[in-house]
Design a protein around this motif. Structure first.
Motif, PDB file in Angstrom:
ATOM      1  N   ARG A  91       0.843  -1.214   0.000  1.00  0.00           N
ATOM      2  CA  ARG A  91       0.000   0.000   0.000  1.00  0.00           C
ATOM      3  C   ARG A  91       0.873   1.256   0.000  1.00  0.00           C
ATOM      4  NH1 ARG A  91      -2.963  -2.300   4.135  1.00  0.00           N
ATOM      5  NH2 ARG A  91      -4.572  -3.533   3.156  1.00  0.00           N
ATOM      6  N   ASP A  92       1.898   1.234   0.831  1.00  0.00           N
ATOM      7  CA  ASP A  92       2.801   2.391   0.929  1.00  0.00           C
ATOM      8  C   ASP A  92       3.523   2.656  -0.385  1.00  0.00           C
ATOM      9  OD1 ASP A  92       2.202   3.179   3.393  1.00  0.00           O
ATOM     10  OD2 ASP A  92       3.987   2.364   4.413  1.00  0.00           O
ATOM     11  N   ILE A  93       4.002   1.567  -1.000  1.00  0.00           N
ATOM     12  CA  ILE A  93       4.735   1.743  -2.275  1.00  0.00           C
ATOM     13  C   ILE A  93       3.827   2.387  -3.321  1.00  0.00           C
ATOM     14  CG2 ILE A  93       5.753   0.481  -4.234  1.00  0.00           C
ATOM     15  CD1 ILE A  93       6.977  -1.419  -2.112  1.00  0.00           C
ATOM     16  N   VAL A  94       2.584   1.917  -3.397  1.00  0.00           N
ATOM     17  CA  VAL A  94       1.662   2.455  -4.419  1.00  0.00           C
ATOM     18  C   VAL A  94       1.215   3.879  -4.048  1.00  0.00           C
ATOM     19  CG1 VAL A  94      -0.579   2.153  -5.548  1.00  0.00           C
ATOM     20  CG2 VAL A  94       0.902   0.183  -5.185  1.00  0.00           C
ATOM     21  N   PHE A  95       0.690   4.046  -2.840  1.00  0.00           N
ATOM     22  CA  PHE A  95       0.047   5.339  -2.511  1.00  0.00           C
ATOM     23  C   PHE A  95       1.002   6.402  -1.971  1.00  0.00           C
ATOM     24  CE2 PHE A  95      -3.929   2.707  -2.225  1.00  0.00           C
ATOM     25  CZ  PHE A  95      -4.491   3.250  -3.364  1.00  0.00           C
ATOM     26  N   SER A  96       2.107   5.975  -1.364  1.00  0.00           N
ATOM     27  CA  SER A  96       2.998   6.997  -0.796  1.00  0.00           C
ATOM     28  C   SER A  96       4.224   7.246  -1.661  1.00  0.00           C
ATOM     29  CB  SER A  96       3.467   6.579   0.597  1.00  0.00           C
ATOM     30  OG  SER A  96       2.357   6.359   1.415  1.00  0.00           O
ATOM     31  N   ILE A  97       4.535   6.324  -2.565  1.00  0.00           N
ATOM     32  CA  ILE A  97       5.729   6.536  -3.388  1.00  0.00           C
ATOM     33  C   ILE A  97       5.372   6.722  -4.870  1.00  0.00           C
ATOM     34  CG2 ILE A  97       7.950   5.557  -4.138  1.00  0.00           C
ATOM     35  CD1 ILE A  97       8.113   4.186  -1.374  1.00  0.00           C
ATOM     36  N   ARG A  98       4.745   5.675  -5.448  1.00  0.00           N
ATOM     37  CA  ARG A  98       4.575   5.721  -6.915  1.00  0.00           C
ATOM     38  C   ARG A  98       3.480   6.703  -7.360  1.00  0.00           C
ATOM     39  NH1 ARG A  98       5.457  -0.421  -8.910  1.00  0.00           N
ATOM     40  NH2 ARG A  98       7.499  -0.737  -7.934  1.00  0.00           N
ATOM     41  N   VAL A  99       2.317   6.632  -6.739  1.00  0.00           N
ATOM     42  CA  VAL A  99       1.215   7.522  -7.202  1.00  0.00           C
ATOM     43  C   VAL A  99       1.578   8.998  -7.053  1.00  0.00           C
ATOM     44  CG1 VAL A  99      -1.184   8.225  -6.790  1.00  0.00           C
ATOM     45  CG2 VAL A  99      -0.618   5.812  -6.944  1.00  0.00           C
ATOM     46  N   PRO A 100       2.080   9.433  -5.872  1.00  0.00           N
ATOM     47  CA  PRO A 100       2.444  10.857  -5.793  1.00  0.00           C
ATOM     48  C   PRO A 100       3.505  11.248  -6.812  1.00  0.00           C
ATOM     49  CG  PRO A 100       2.670   9.789  -3.635  1.00  0.00           C
ATOM     50  CD  PRO A 100       2.309   8.722  -4.596  1.00  0.00           C
ATOM     51  N   ARG A 101       4.471  10.321  -7.033  1.00  0.00           N
ATOM     52  CA  ARG A 101       5.547  10.627  -7.974  1.00  0.00           C
ATOM     53  C   ARG A 101       5.011  10.762  -9.407  1.00  0.00           C
ATOM     54  NH1 ARG A 101      11.553   8.519  -7.645  1.00  0.00           N
ATOM     55  NH2 ARG A 101      12.320   9.378  -9.584  1.00  0.00           N
ATOM     56  N   ILE A 102       4.078   9.884  -9.762  1.00  0.00           N
ATOM     57  CA  ILE A 102       3.518   9.934 -11.126  1.00  0.00           C
ATOM     58  C   ILE A 102       2.652  11.184 -11.300  1.00  0.00           C
ATOM     59  CG2 ILE A 102       1.762   8.781 -12.558  1.00  0.00           C
ATOM     60  CD1 ILE A 102       3.348   6.172 -11.533  1.00  0.00           C
ATOM     61  N   ILE A 103       1.871  11.491 -10.277  1.00  0.00           N
ATOM     62  CA  ILE A 103       1.050  12.715 -10.362  1.00  0.00           C
ATOM     63  C   ILE A 103       1.959  13.944 -10.447  1.00  0.00           C
ATOM     64  CG2 ILE A 103      -0.661  14.142  -9.164  1.00  0.00           C
ATOM     65  CD1 ILE A 103      -1.877  11.583  -8.056  1.00  0.00           C
ATOM     66  N   THR A 104       3.034  13.928  -9.660  1.00  0.00           N
ATOM     67  CA  THR A 104       3.984  15.057  -9.725  1.00  0.00           C
ATOM     68  C   THR A 104       4.565  15.171 -11.133  1.00  0.00           C
ATOM     69  OG1 THR A 104       4.577  14.645  -7.426  1.00  0.00           O
ATOM     70  CG2 THR A 104       6.046  16.062  -8.669  1.00  0.00           C
ATOM     71  N   ALA A 105       4.972  14.037 -11.713  1.00  0.00           N
ATOM     72  CA  ALA A 105       5.554  14.059 -13.068  1.00  0.00           C
ATOM     73  C   ALA A 105       4.557  14.660 -14.056  1.00  0.00           C
ATOM     74  CB  ALA A 105       5.933  12.643 -13.491  1.00  0.00           C
ATOM     75  N   ILE A 106       3.306  14.239 -13.953  1.00  0.00           N
ATOM     76  CA  ILE A 106       2.281  14.729 -14.890  1.00  0.00           C
ATOM     77  C   ILE A 106       2.080  16.238 -14.712  1.00  0.00           C
ATOM     78  CG2 ILE A 106      -0.203  14.635 -15.411  1.00  0.00           C
ATOM     79  CD1 ILE A 106      -0.034  11.592 -14.832  1.00  0.00           C
ATOM     80  N   LEU A 107       1.916  16.664 -13.454  1.00  0.00           N
ATOM     81  CA  LEU A 107       1.632  18.088 -13.205  1.00  0.00           C
ATOM     82  C   LEU A 107       2.827  18.974 -13.555  1.00  0.00           C
ATOM     83  CD1 LEU A 107      -0.295  17.873  -9.797  1.00  0.00           C
ATOM     84  CD2 LEU A 107      -1.255  18.173 -12.081  1.00  0.00           C
ATOM     85  N   VAL A 108       4.031  18.540 -13.159  1.00  0.00           N
ATOM     86  CA  VAL A 108       5.219  19.364 -13.437  1.00  0.00           C
ATOM     87  C   VAL A 108       5.505  19.404 -14.946  1.00  0.00           C
ATOM     88  CG1 VAL A 108       7.725  19.490 -13.080  1.00  0.00           C
ATOM     89  CG2 VAL A 108       6.206  19.114 -11.146  1.00  0.00           C
ATOM     90  N   GLY A 109       5.319  18.263 -15.605  1.00  0.00           N
ATOM     91  CA  GLY A 109       5.479  18.232 -17.067  1.00  0.00           C
ATOM     92  C   GLY A 109       4.534  19.217 -17.731  1.00  0.00           C
ATOM     93  N   MET A 110       3.282  19.233 -17.264  1.00  0.00           N
ATOM     94  CA  MET A 110       2.285  20.157 -17.814  1.00  0.00           C
ATOM     95  C   MET A 110       2.683  21.603 -17.535  1.00  0.00           C
ATOM     96  SD  MET A 110      -1.383  18.408 -16.959  1.00  0.00           S
ATOM     97  CE  MET A 110      -1.994  17.045 -17.941  1.00  0.00           C
TER      98      MET A 110
END
Lengths: 363, 256
Positions: free
Chosen positions: A79-98
């Motif tokens: 749960r931690d890997i998905v919700f605390s590491i990967r999901v925030p990182r992917i959302i950050t990548a998407i938002l910062v890229g935009m």
């Protein structure tokens, strides 16, 4: 000259055909944007499913399912890997890229210069100076009580300060695009020299953090930070879409824009403000990620044209895709070691960009 | 439509004026040529009329309304401007460029009517075959016509042309001057044109305003303004005027 009935019918038929062609072209652009959005969703799913730890696509689906129906086979670590590491990182990548892509799109439009990027006016140098103050002299600013936000707050504050200095200097002169760029480059150098000075006088143990920050990283951005980037981005995109027509016309130059009824000065200031905001919030939380803000607007224009009504969503999606792909490669290619995303964006972006230029010239 | 320019003064620096108290009027159905040497203030006058520049003193009024007090879109629906140079950064298809002229009428979404207006303008100018071509890939003459098409799309009462024929071949020069003439005669629009070619000004203008160092040296009917004495005073050049009862006078500079 009076037109015969046959000529009139022929003319109307031609207009109908041309109208149809024009509308088809618009539909194709919308379809292209939808395909980009689909590609981003697919890339995001793939990106969540791969990484150094053994959390694969099946586990990710189970973790998401677990939110609705409790699944006993899911561990807290998964749960931690998905919700605390990967999901925030992917959302950050998407938002910062935009954010970086749209900041670049605006800057290249305002300055009518394809070589301009969100960092041309020294925003990243100012942010780096703010970050280095926070990293090296953080304990001296403990009284401010910013906690983990000390670095982003300093980086943001010095980004904005840099922009104000650049604009102030340009305004003292004749406030043309070239004076803005020159003032930006000069003030950028000033902050760059100050960062070097801080590095020179600082303790060796603090240096790696500063060097790492200047290479850019999408990891460890708190949810509050993601929310701030998201709000700034959403507001900026709404404004850019609202003024899309005016931005289109401004590409024809100041005189033409004024003569067609565009409030040139207001839109220019607004664009300048939006671009600074987008760059500053992105840099504050992720450090200096180069290339996206330069190359993504170019790729967008090559693929979909200059019309901001389409290029804003397209450039957002292309910027997000580029950064997400770069980050996914960066954290997997030599796993468990992670490559800084700024290095990867340049390494995969430059060849792709050169290919597009050669293909365009070839045509 | 009536335009009045009263005692217009403008300087790019506070110390020296480029336009020193120019006054003139234009009305529907008139083509007025602004003529004068480089630096005599022609382009500056046109830009002051169109609010691109703000005169230091004097007024520009359109049907009794001060243009400085008009809203941007309101003015763009009344006056359109074709610049001297095209921006090298501008890109997009011909349709996109001409559609820009519809901005004063478009909120955000392009209506079918806007598309029809743009296409019929392109068809009238016999440019419809270029509709989907890239603007930057066109020849100089085609680009100039597309910019005029964009000005037409604004559906104004007054057109301001800044040296529209300076870089064009003779065929394109005639095409554009004929187009301007048609707008005046058939559509009853007003055209103010900055032009260097004395022969074109003589052939196509209703009125000529001859400028020297930011001041009006002479104005009125082309034949009365473009005489040897005025040309000598303004340009410092002697000319030979070839004239008979059937044709428009031809101006030929006398070169030693």
């Amino acid at each position: 000259m009076k037109m015969s009935k046959t000529e009139k019918i022929k003319m109307e038929k031609n207009i109908d055909q041309a109208k149809l062609n024009y509308m088809n072209k618009r539909s194709r652009k919308i379809l292209f944007i939808l395909l980009l959005a689909l590609a981003l969703v697919v890339t995001a799913v793939i990106s969540i499913a791969i990484g150094a730890s053994s959390v694969n696509l099946k586990t990710v689906i189970q973790v998401f399912g677990d939110v609705f129906v409790h699944n006993e086979s899911i561990t807290d670590m998964q749960r931690d890997i998905v919700f605390s590491i990967r999901v925030p990182r992917i959302i950050t990548a998407i938002l910062v890229g935009m954010a970086l892509s749209n900041a670049g799109l605006l800057m290249q439009g305002i300055f009518q210069n394809p070589l301009v990027s969100p960092y041309t006016l020294g925003v990243s140098n100012g942010a780096s100076f703010g970050a280095s103050l926070a990293i090296i002299f953080g304990s001296s600013f403990a009284f401010l009580n910013f906690g983990e936000f000390l670095l982003p707050v300093f980086a943001f504050a010095f980004s904005v300060l840099t922009m104000m200095m650049v604009y102030g200097v340009a305004k003292m002169s004749n406030n043309t695009s070239s004076t803005l760029i020159l003032a930006g480059v000069a003030i950028g150098y000033l902050f760059s020299a100050l960062v070097s000075l801080i590095k020179y006088v600082s303790d060796v143990k603090d240096l790696p953090e500063l060097v790492f920050w200047t290479m850019g990283s999408l990891s460890g951005v708190p949810w509050e930070g993601i929310a701030i980037i998201a709000v700034a981005l959403a507001g900026s995109i709404i404004l850019m879409m609202g003024f899309a027509w005016d931005l289109n016309i401004m590409s024809a130059g100041e005189e033409t824009a004024i003569s067609i009824g565009v409030n040139y000065k207001r839109i220019k200031m607004l664009s300048f403000g939006i671009s600074t905001l987008l760059t500053a919030v992105a840099v504050s939380f992720t450090g200096v990620i180069g290339f996206i803000g330069l190359v993504s607007p170019h790729i967008t224009k090559m693929l979909i044209g200059n019309d901001y009504r389409y290029s804003v969503p397209a450039s957002s999606l292309i910027g997000a895709l580029l950064l997400l792909i770069a980050d996914t490669i960066g954290r997997n290619i030599i796993a468990p070691t992670q490559l800084p995303v700024g290095i990867v964006t340049s390494m995969i972006g430059v060849p792709f960009f050169l290919y597009l230029i050669v293909r365009k010239r070839g045509k | 439509m009536e335009l009045h320019v009263e005692d217009m003064k403008f300087g790019y620096t506070k110390k020296s004026l480029v336009v020193k108290g120019v006054s003139f009027s234009a009305r529907s159905g008139q083509l007025i040529s602004l003529i004068g040497p480089n630096g005599s203030g022609k382009t500056t006058i046109v830009k002051c009329i169109n609010k691109i520049l703000k005169p230091q003193s004097g007024t520009v009024s359109l049907d009794g309304k001060n243009v400085q007090k008009m809203q941007p879109f309101e003015m763009a629906q009344c006056i359109s401007y074709v610049p001297q140079f095209t921006n090298s950064y501008i890109s997009g298809s011909v349709m996109d460029i001409v559609m820009m002229g519809r901005r004063p009428y478009i909120k955000w979404k392009i209506s079918e009517e806007d598309i029809e207006i743009v296409l019929s303008i392109l068809q009238e100018l016999e440019l419809d075959h270029l509709a989907h071509e890239q603007f930057q890939e066109l020849s100089g003459g085609q680009k100039q016509k597309i910019l005029i098409a964009r000005a037409l799309a604004q559906k104004p009462e007054l057109y301001l042309f800044d040296e529209p024929i300076s870089f064009l071949d003779i065929k394109n020069q005639i095409d554009i001057m004929e187009l301007a003439r048609n707008m005046v005669v058939k559509e009853k629009k007003a055209v103010i044109m900055v032009v260097h070619d004395l022969n074109m000004a003589m052939r196509y203008s209703d009125q000529v305003i001859l400028l020297k160092s930011g001041e009006v040296e002479a104005s009125g009917l082309p034949k009365s303004v473009l005489n040897k004495k005025h040309i000598r005073t303004v340009y410092g050049v002697d000319i030979k005027i070839i004239e008979d009862e059937f044709i428009t006078p031809i101006y030929e500079p006398c070169v030693n």
